[in-house]
Design an enzyme around this catalytic site. Structure first.
Site, PDB file in Angstrom:
ATOM      1  N   SER A 135       9.501   9.431   2.262  1.00 23.81           N
ATOM      2  CA  SER A 135      10.902   8.765   1.893  1.00 23.81           C
ATOM      3  C   SER A 135      11.633  10.057   1.918  1.00 23.81           C
ATOM      4  CB  SER A 135      10.915   8.110   0.602  1.00 23.81           C
ATOM      5  OG  SER A 135      12.107   7.839   0.195  1.00 23.81           O
ATOM      6  N   LYS A 161      10.587   6.881   6.175  1.00 23.19           N
ATOM      7  CA  LYS A 161      11.770   6.161   5.825  1.00 23.19           C
ATOM      8  C   LYS A 161      12.774   6.975   5.174  1.00 23.19           C
ATOM      9  CE  LYS A 161      12.226   4.671   0.889  1.00 23.19           C
ATOM     10  NZ  LYS A 161      11.580   3.706  -0.174  1.00 23.19           N
ATOM     11  N   LYS A 163      16.847   7.389   3.663  1.00 25.73           N
ATOM     12  CA  LYS A 163      17.728   6.868   2.635  1.00 25.73           C
ATOM     13  C   LYS A 163      19.109   6.682   3.428  1.00 25.73           C
ATOM     14  CE  LYS A 163      15.410   6.412  -1.070  1.00 25.73           C
ATOM     15  NZ  LYS A 163      15.333   5.223  -2.091  1.00 25.73           N
ATOM     16  N   ASP A 188      16.184   2.521   3.661  1.00 26.19           N
ATOM     17  CA  ASP A 188      16.530   2.113   2.187  1.00 26.19           C
ATOM     18  C   ASP A 188      17.711   2.328   1.642  1.00 26.19           C
ATOM     19  OD1 ASP A 188      16.232   1.422  -0.335  1.00 26.19           O
ATOM     20  OD2 ASP A 188      14.417   2.818  -1.035  1.00 26.19           O
ATOM     21  N   GLU A 213      15.117  -1.810   3.431  1.00 25.29           N
ATOM     22  CA  GLU A 213      14.832  -2.141   1.956  1.00 25.29           C
ATOM     23  C   GLU A 213      16.027  -2.195   1.206  1.00 25.29           C
ATOM     24  OE1 GLU A 213      11.994   1.297   0.698  1.00 25.29           O
ATOM     25  OE2 GLU A 213      12.124   0.633  -1.484  1.00 25.29           O
ATOM     26  N   ASP A 238      12.924  -4.260  -3.194  1.00 21.50           N
ATOM     27  CA  ASP A 238      12.693  -3.261  -4.071  1.00 21.50           C
ATOM     28  C   ASP A 238      13.022  -3.475  -5.555  1.00 21.50           C
ATOM     29  OD1 ASP A 238      12.095  -1.057  -5.707  1.00 21.50           O
ATOM     30  OD2 ASP A 238      12.772   0.614  -4.158  1.00 21.50           O
ATOM     31  N   LYS A 262       6.212  -1.681  -6.926  1.00 21.61           N
ATOM     32  CA  LYS A 262       6.198  -0.230  -7.783  1.00 21.61           C
ATOM     33  C   LYS A 262       5.456  -0.743  -9.314  1.00 21.61           C
ATOM     34  CE  LYS A 262      10.089   2.187  -5.565  1.00 21.61           C
ATOM     35  NZ  LYS A 262      11.402   2.412  -5.747  1.00 21.61           N
ATOM     36  N   GLY A 290       7.316   4.579  -4.496  1.00 27.20           N
ATOM     37  CA  GLY A 290       7.318   5.703  -5.115  1.00 27.20           C
ATOM     38  C   GLY A 290       8.483   6.065  -5.997  1.00 27.20           C
TER      39      GLY A 290
HETATM   40  O1  OSB Z   1      14.231   3.381  -3.672  1.00 27.97           O
HETATM   41  O2  OSB Z   1      12.317   3.776  -3.215  1.00 27.97           O
HETATM   42  C1  OSB Z   1      13.335   4.019  -3.798  1.00 27.97           C
HETATM   43  C2  OSB Z   1      13.082   7.617  -5.476  1.00 27.97           C
HETATM   44  C3  OSB Z   1      13.597   7.229  -6.779  1.00 27.97           C
HETATM   45  C4  OSB Z   1      14.385   5.969  -6.571  1.00 27.97           C
HETATM   46  C5  OSB Z   1      14.178   5.193  -5.924  1.00 27.97           C
HETATM   47  C6  OSB Z   1      13.382   5.288  -4.863  1.00 27.97           C
HETATM   48  C7  OSB Z   1      12.881   6.618  -4.443  1.00 27.97           C
HETATM   49  C8  OSB Z   1      11.944   7.072  -3.068  1.00 27.97           C
HETATM   50  C9  OSB Z   1      11.395   7.882  -3.351  1.00 27.97           C
HETATM   51  O3  OSB Z   1      12.530   6.538  -2.265  1.00 27.97           O
HETATM   52  C10 OSB Z   1       9.783   7.665  -3.094  1.00 27.97           C
HETATM   53  C11 OSB Z   1       8.700   8.720  -3.340  1.00 27.97           C
HETATM   54  O4  OSB Z   1       8.424   9.021  -4.704  1.00 27.97           O
HETATM   55  O5  OSB Z   1       8.282   9.438  -2.559  1.00 27.97           O
HETATM   56 MG    MG Z   2      13.427   1.688  -2.527  1.00 29.27          MG
END
Ligand code: OSB
Ligand code: MG
Length: 380
Positions: A135, A161, A163, A188, A213, A238, A262, A290
């Site tokens: 991510s 992925k 953001k 995401d 996402e 999510d 999660k 994650g």
């Molecule tokens: O939305 O998946 C998410 C990190 C913090 C809060 C929300 C998210 C995330 C990530 C990081 O996308 C995922 C990771 O731990 O590698």
């Molecule tokens: Mg997410």
């Protein structure tokens, strides 16, 4: 097993670099660890709450309060035959899934250690190796994102992925697709859009994304169903999904075609397993999300990802992506084929480095069950 003691610790762990999402940027994690003990066996869990209530309503501080004032009193001194019983024990507490998961998962680790088997095996996992993705936080410009992606692909990660948020979406997606036409790519939004943005989100269909996402509100399911009906790109939920009945609602409403599970968000391994089982029966693929976890949370994610329904690469990456030095040994490493080999040692399968945890601890509190043997007056 009688829960003899519960220890909470807050550790501070600096990320290698800031991680930016549509809801903010984070540089140093405040992580709450839970250690449970019974008959000399111990187990570890991690509360995956953020520092502020911006991903969901929990935070490191609310988690500390809910654990100390409400969860620990309900479980201390209790005999637990099977960790599956824990959600019922904690059912009077509404919400606070991440806090409950921290305790429940610690018990799963402890029980697996007591049985001398890996947590993956105890959960019913079937995979010896799990597929991994990464991510990537929001970058200043597409050029910076492209160089970050090349690095991750070189390490072997199977899917990327990125953001996104309004204003930092289409141009980024387009650049990535032009540069890497064949990679598994997804985005995401962490709830950064509204249903009125549907015509804009529809443009994402041109880029062969494996999914988008959580585009809409963190507490919505129905509008995601309306949006999914307008898009070719699969929607993945999510933030909106905290339990099995919301999973059923989302899938029956066709609000998503893929689900991110999660452990913290759904309250622990028991519910995660039930969601995985239900999704598998409905032929809805799931993957492990994650929360920038330390090695302890990461190890729990790896064990969960061995369940058969986890067919898509998760956000489960190497310790070294986030930390200069993790709190477990060995650290989590990713193979050149973009997988993690599931440890076979008992419990989470990684040793917790107590000296390092102690050095990082900023507060801790231990709760011990009162002696059981009242009739003889002997303190045990
Ligand atoms: O939305 O998946 C998410 C990190 C913090 C809060 C929300 C998210 C995330 C990530 C990081 O996308 C995922 C990771 O731990 O590698
Ligand atoms: Mg997410």
């Amino acid at each position: 097993m009688r829960i003899e003691s519960v220890t909470l610790r807050e550790i501070h762990l600096r990320l290698k670099g800031p991680f930016e999402t549509s809801f903010g940027s984070i540089s140093e994690r405040r992580i709450l660890l839970v250690e449970v003990e019974s008959r000399g066996a111990t187990g570890w869990g991690e509360a995956t709450a953020g520092e502020g209530p911006f991903y969901n309503s929990e935070t490191t501080d609310t988690s500390w309060i809910v654990l100390t004032r409400f969860i620990v009193p309900l479980v201390l001194g209790r005999d637990i035959e099977n960790p599956e019983e824990i959600p019922e024990l904690l059912a009077s507490i509404r919400g606070h899934e991440m806090s409950k998961a921290a305790f429940e998962n610690a018990v799963w680790d402890m029980v697996a250690k007591e049985k001398g088997i890996s947590l993956a095996k105890l959960l019913g996992g079937t995979r010896e190796e799990i597929p991994c993705g990464v991510s990537l936080g929001i970058r200043e410009n597409p050029r910076e994102l492209l160089s970050a992606i090349s690095m991750e692909l070189t390490s072997g990660y199977q899917r990327i992925k990125i953001k996104i948020k309004p204003g930092k979406d289409l141009n980024f997606i387009e650049s990535v697709r032009n540069e890497f036409p064949h990679i598994k790519l997804m985005v995401d939004a962490n709830s950064a859009y509204r249903l009125e943005d549907a015509p804009h989100l529809k443009k994402f269909d041109d880029f062969g994304l494996t999914m988008i996402e959580q585009p809409l509100a963190w507490d919505d399911i129905w509008e995601h169903a309306k949006l999914q009906a307008m898009l070719n790109t699969p929607v993945c939920l999510d933030e909106s999904i905290h339990n099995l009945h919301q999973t059923r609602a989302a899938i029956e409403m066709r609000a998503c075609r893929i689900l991110n599970i999660k452990l913290g968000r759904v309250g622990g391994h028991r519910t995660a397993r039930r969601i995985e089982e239900y999704c598998r029966a409905q032929a809805v693929p799931v993957w492990c999300g994650g929360m920038l976890e330390s090695g302890i949370g990461r190890a729990h994610n790896i064990a969960m990802s061995t369940l058969p329904g986890f067919i898509l690469p998760g956000d489960v990456s190497a310790s070294q992506r986030y930390w200069e030095e993790d709190i477990i040994e060995p650290e989590v490493v990713v193979t050149p084929r973009g997988t993690i080999e599931v440890p076979t040692a008992p419990g989470i399968g990684y040793r917790v480095r107590r000296e390092r945890v102690n050095a990082l601890t900023v507060r801790s509190e231990t709760f011990r069950a009162v002696a059981k043997n009242i009739s003889t007056g002997v303190q045990t």
